[in-house]
Each structure stands twice: as structure tokens, then as C-alpha cells.
Design an enzyme around this catalytic site. Structure first.
Site, mmCIF file in Angstrom:
data_model
loop_
_atom_site.group_PDB
_atom_site.id
_atom_site.type_symbol
_atom_site.label_atom_id
_atom_site.label_comp_id
_atom_site.label_asym_id
_atom_site.label_seq_id
_atom_site.Cartn_x
_atom_site.Cartn_y
_atom_site.Cartn_z
ATOM 1 N N CYS A 52 0.780 -1.241 0.000
ATOM 2 C CA CYS A 52 0.000 0.000 0.000
ATOM 3 C C CYS A 52 0.809 1.288 0.000
ATOM 4 C CB CYS A 52 -0.946 0.007 1.187
ATOM 5 S SG CYS A 52 -2.015 -1.421 1.207
HETATM 6 C C1 UGA Z 1 -1.309 0.364 5.636
HETATM 7 C C2 UGA Z 1 -2.042 1.338 6.562
HETATM 8 O O1 UGA Z 1 -1.476 1.246 7.884
HETATM 9 C C3 UGA Z 1 -3.529 1.025 6.622
HETATM 10 O O2 UGA Z 1 -4.188 2.000 7.409
HETATM 11 C C4 UGA Z 1 -4.089 1.039 5.187
HETATM 12 O O3 UGA Z 1 -5.456 0.728 5.172
HETATM 13 C C5 UGA Z 1 -3.332 0.043 4.344
HETATM 14 O O4 UGA Z 1 -1.932 0.379 4.344
HETATM 15 C C6 UGA Z 1 -3.912 0.113 2.939
HETATM 16 O O5 UGA Z 1 -3.806 1.149 2.304
HETATM 17 O O6 UGA Z 1 -4.577 -0.838 2.524
HETATM 18 P P1 UGA Z 1 -0.338 -2.095 5.896
HETATM 19 O O7 UGA Z 1 0.422 -1.799 4.641
HETATM 20 O O8 UGA Z 1 -1.099 -3.362 5.976
HETATM 21 O O9 UGA Z 1 -1.386 -0.924 6.212
HETATM 22 O O10 UGA Z 1 0.705 -2.157 7.090
HETATM 23 P P2 UGA Z 1 1.316 -1.160 8.176
HETATM 24 O O11 UGA Z 1 1.105 -1.750 9.501
HETATM 25 O O12 UGA Z 1 0.863 0.217 7.980
HETATM 26 O O13 UGA Z 1 2.887 -1.276 7.860
HETATM 27 C C7 UGA Z 1 3.424 -0.896 6.594
HETATM 28 C C8 UGA Z 1 4.942 -0.962 6.641
HETATM 29 O O14 UGA Z 1 5.462 0.080 7.456
HETATM 30 C C9 UGA Z 1 5.520 -2.265 7.210
HETATM 31 O O15 UGA Z 1 6.607 -2.685 6.433
HETATM 32 C C10 UGA Z 1 5.969 -1.873 8.601
HETATM 33 O O16 UGA Z 1 7.041 -2.669 9.085
HETATM 34 C C11 UGA Z 1 6.412 -0.439 8.363
HETATM 35 N N1 UGA Z 1 6.420 0.365 9.599
HETATM 36 C C12 UGA Z 1 5.258 0.616 10.263
HETATM 37 C C13 UGA Z 1 7.605 0.906 10.047
HETATM 38 O O17 UGA Z 1 8.682 0.716 9.438
HETATM 39 N N2 UGA Z 1 7.595 1.673 11.187
HETATM 40 C C14 UGA Z 1 6.453 1.920 11.867
HETATM 41 O O18 UGA Z 1 6.527 2.647 12.893
HETATM 42 C C15 UGA Z 1 5.258 1.388 11.396
#
Ligand code: UGA
Length: 430
Positions: A266
């Protein structure tokens, strides 16, 4: 209410199962019959926390059925949710081919239905797509008038993979972009027993809320990574810094975890689409591009750090713990591990990898790596270890697990190891 869900990916399925668990009747529609068979048998085709149990329950209670026939799904529901993917094109713009096809097909199905129906877009689509593409398709192929014979809403999803069901059932907010009051009212009724504020707005505002939310979260991570890179050079722990920063309620402690960059299907896709959209209207989005650029460099940093520690990588056995783009999922789409493995292979490293869930998906991309059944097996005889996903299992690893390595170099790309159990490791930017 009677609902149909068009597209049963992790988002569509979590939405369908979630609505069914709230005593609605749901028809999950997809063109993939194998997927539908699994769902009908009460087996979730995707790994999502809590989804399997809830799916089994709603299928058993007959609150959820499947169909590959869109006419049937539309005829037997009051509301249809469009939940098909919107992948990136080569130039970063959003590929709307599935949206285009589904809205035409929905138009044809609407032409065969006499009563009022609401079409709800859940897929992430660039601002104005509902007005410029979906509604014209629906009107043309149904021969009906929007706002009179059928309604249209844009109701973006904010579901994180891995916790999609929980996010669906306990949202921070529900955004309803509506063309006509009647369809907006129908959605408000559907969401009445959710404990969250409802924002009623226009279609293009709702579309933009989704993009702006993802762009903000992604750039918040890039911000933490940039501060982390500076901190690392100054010998400062960025996690301690972000704890102090995040307690400011204007900032919040979430999404400040520094590491090897954001992955998943995403953030990059949506940022690229927003960058592309901005450029098509003559605006140069320097801030968004900065967040993206930093994210592309971040995985390379851990490989550079590794090379500094072990010298040449040619022929060296590198253990990788964690392949999924984040814990609690088997998804490796756009995972930082992909970029890191490519770099390691470029330098001639030999890779021994372990992940609790994502090995099968990663093997499809890199069939030639050595995949191990346990973390300990992957660590055995290795010259160095990179931890790339913060799986709960890895938090329990102890010094004795790492004692099977040939050479003890341990670098984390995500905060995963417990310093009370493991000594002598460093982080990519802490
Ligand atoms: C993301 C959004 O969080 C959702 O709200 C949204 O609905 C979704 O995309 C979408 O558009 O469908 P997602 O991609 O499933 O969700 O996962 P996240 O938990 O947001 O993590 C994304 C990435 O960021 C991961 O690789 C995670 O490790 C990384 N991340 C997250 C970090 O590096 N640091 C953080 O503090 C948080």
C-alpha cells in the site's frame, strides 16, 4: 442489511466477514472460483489474525455465502462494495483496469434489477475516479441514473494487513463520501453499531482522505528513519528519542519505529500514485518524493553496515531472519527483504533464510535460496545474521541460539531482539 462484496482479497474478505459477524447477510463475489470454494468451506484463503475462526462461524450460521455470479450478488443485496485491487503502473500511476471492468459489470447487473441499489467503492482510487470513471460506467452500462435509480458512496478502508479484522471491527473513524443523501443514509445505518465517529463528506474528499492518511503514515516512518540515520552516526538510540518525541500528543507514539523502511502493497503504491497525480496537475510534490526516496535507500543501509562489519560478502553465508513485510502476515509484496536479498546476491553472498509464515511466497521470487525450518537452522554456520521482520518468535531468541553461528555478527533491521536475552547486536539505525 443485505450486502455483496466484489473482490475477496484480504480487505474484501475482512470487510465481508466483519459485516456478516454484525448480523448482516453477505455475499462474497469473486471471479476466482478456487478462492470461493475455500471460503464456502469455511477456510480463509489469506492469513489474517482472527479471520479463520470468525469466517467459520459466519459460514456455519449462513450469514455469509459465496457466488461467482455478479447478477446474483447484486440482485440479492441492497449494497455492493467494490474491493478490487488498484496496483501501480510502471510510471507509478494507479492501474484502474479492475475498477473499470467491475464498474461496467456492476452497471450491467444493475440494468437487470428494478429496485434502488447502492454501489460503494472501498478500493483506494485517485481523487475524482468515482466521478470520472465509476459513475459514468455504471450509468452507461445500466442505462439508469445515479442519485435516482441507484446511489454511489466512497468509503475508504484503513485496514492494516495482519490486523485487518480488528481494524474493521474497531475503526478510529468511518469516512462516508456520498453522492446522494439516500445512499449516505444507507451506509450510516449499516455502520450504526460501530463505535466510531462517522464523517460524511463528498466523493473526492473521501478518496483524498485515504491517500493523505497513507502518505502521512508513510512519511512519518521516513521521518523516523531519517532521524534514526542521524542518531546512529551520533551514537544515540533513536527508539529512546522517539519515545520522548511521541509522547507529545500532537505527534503520537505510533508509526515512529525506525528500521529498513516501509514495505507492503500500500504505502509505496499510494505515495507513487499521489506523486503521479500531483505531477499531472503541474505540482511538484517534493515532500512526498523525499519520503519515497528515503524509503528506497533505507534497505541498502543494512547491507552497507554488514559489509563494513564482515568485509567482502562473496561466498559468505548470511542468515536472514524474517522475510514478510511485517509480522503476522505471509505477505512479501514490496517487502524491504526483497531489496536486501537482491543487494546481498549482487555482492555474491549465500543466503540461508527463515520466516514463520512467508517462506512459500518468498520462494516464488527467489527459488535459489536455502530456506530453513527454524531460526536456529538458518543461524547454523552463518557468517552474519540480519533480522528483517519483528516476529514475536524472534523476541524469544537467546544467546545460545546465536551460538551456532560461525561468526557472530547480528544486525537488526527492525527492533526484534530482546537485549536481556541476546548480547552484542546492533540496529540499522540504532
Ligand atoms: C497500511 C495502513 O497502515 C492502513 O491504514 C491502510 O489501510 C493500508 O496500508 C492500505 O492502504 O490498505 P499495511 O500496509 O497493511 O497498512 O501495514 P502497516 O502496519 O501500515 O505497515 C506498513 C509498513 O510500514 C511495514 O513494512 C511496517 O514494518 C512499516 N512500519 C510501520 C515501520 O517501518 N515503522 C512503523 O513505525 C510502522
Amino acid at each position: 442489511m443485505k450486502i455483496s462484496i466484489v473482490g475477496t482479497g484480504y480487505m474484501g474478505l475482512a470487510t465481508g466477514v466483519g459485516f456478516a459477524s454484525k448480523k448482516n447477510h453477505v455475499i462474497c463475489m469473486d471471479i476466482d472460483k478456487k478462492r470461493l470454494d475455500k471460503i464456502e468451506g469455511g477456510k480463509s484463503p489469506v492469513y489474517e489474525t482472527g479471520l479463520q475462526d470468525l469466517l467459520e462461524g459466519v459460514v456455519e450460521k449462513k450469514n455469509l455465502e459465496v457466488s461467482s455470479d455478479l447478477d446474483y450478488a447484486v440482485k440479492n443485496s441492497d449494497v455492493s462494495f467494490i474491493c478490487v485491487p488498484t496496483p501501480s503502473k510502471r510510471n507509478g500511476s494507479s492501474d484502474l483496469k479492475f475498477i473499470d471492468k467491475v464498474s461496467r459489470d456492476l452497471g450491467l447487473s444493475l440494468s437487470k434489477k428494478d429496485s434502488y441499489h447502492v454501489v460503494v467503492v472501498k478500493s483506494t482510487i485517485p481523487p475524482k475516479t468515482t466521478e470520472k470513471l465509476i459513475i459514468p460506467n455504471l450509468e452507461e452500462f445500466s442505462g439508469k441514473r445515479v442519485g435516482k435509480d441507484f446511489g454511489v458512496c466512497m468509503n475508504p478502508e484503513f485496514l492494516r494487513e495482519g490486523s485487518a479484522l480488528d481494524d474493521f471491527l474497531n475503526p478510529d473513524r468511518i469516512v462516508i463520501g456520498e453522492l446522494d443523501k439516500r445512499s449516505g443514509d444507507a451506509l450510516v445505518e449499516l455502520y450504526a453499531n460501530f463505535n466510531a465517529p462517522i464523517i460524511r463528506t463528498g466523493l473526492k474528499v473521501a478518496e483524498m482522505i485515504k491517500y493523505a492518511s497513507n502518505a502521512f503514515l508513510a512519511s512519518k516512518i521516513s521521518f523516523a528513519n531519517e532521524i534514526g540515520n542521524v542518531c546512529k552516526n551520533l551514537g544515540i538510540d533513536v527508539y529512546e528519542v522517539m519515545m520522548g518525541v511521541g509522547l507529545d500528543h500532537r505527534i503520537s507514539p505510533h508509526f515512529l519505529r525506525a528500521g529498513i523502511g516501509f514495505g507492503g502493497s500500500c504505502f509505496s503504491k499510494d505515495l507513487k500514485a499521489l506523486v503521479n497525480k500531483s505531477k499531472t496537475i503541474g505540482y511538484d510534490p517534493v515532500y512526498l518524493e523525499g519520503a519515497l526516496n528515503l524509503n528506497e535507500r533505507q534497505p541498502v543501509r543494512i547491507v552497507n553496515l554488514l559489509r563494513k562489519r564482515v568485509g567482502t560478502l562473496r561466498g559468505r553465508d548470511i542468515c536472514i531472519l524474517g522475510l514478510a513485510f511485517k509480522p503476522n502476515t505471509d505477505d512479501v509484496r514490496d517487502a524491504s527483504s526483497i531489496r536486501i536479498v537482491k543487494e546481498l546476491l549482487k555482492f555474491g553472498a549465500k543466503i540461508r533464510a527463515y520466516d514463520p509464515k512467508a517462506i512459500d511466497n518468498f520462494r516464488e521470487l527467489f527459488p535459489g535460496l536455502l530456506y530453513c525450518k527454524t531460526a536456529r537452522e538458518a543461524l547454523r554456520g552463518s557468517d552474519a545474521c540480519l533480522v528483517l521482520t519483528e516476529w514475536e518468535d524472534f523476541k524469544n531468541l537467546e544467546d545460545k541460539d546465536f551460538s551456532v553461528m560461525k561468526n557472530r555478527v547480528i544486525i537488526e533491521g527492525r527492533k526484534a531482539l530482546n537485549p536481556n536475552k541476546v548480547k552484542d547486536f546492533e540496529g540499522v539505525c540504532w
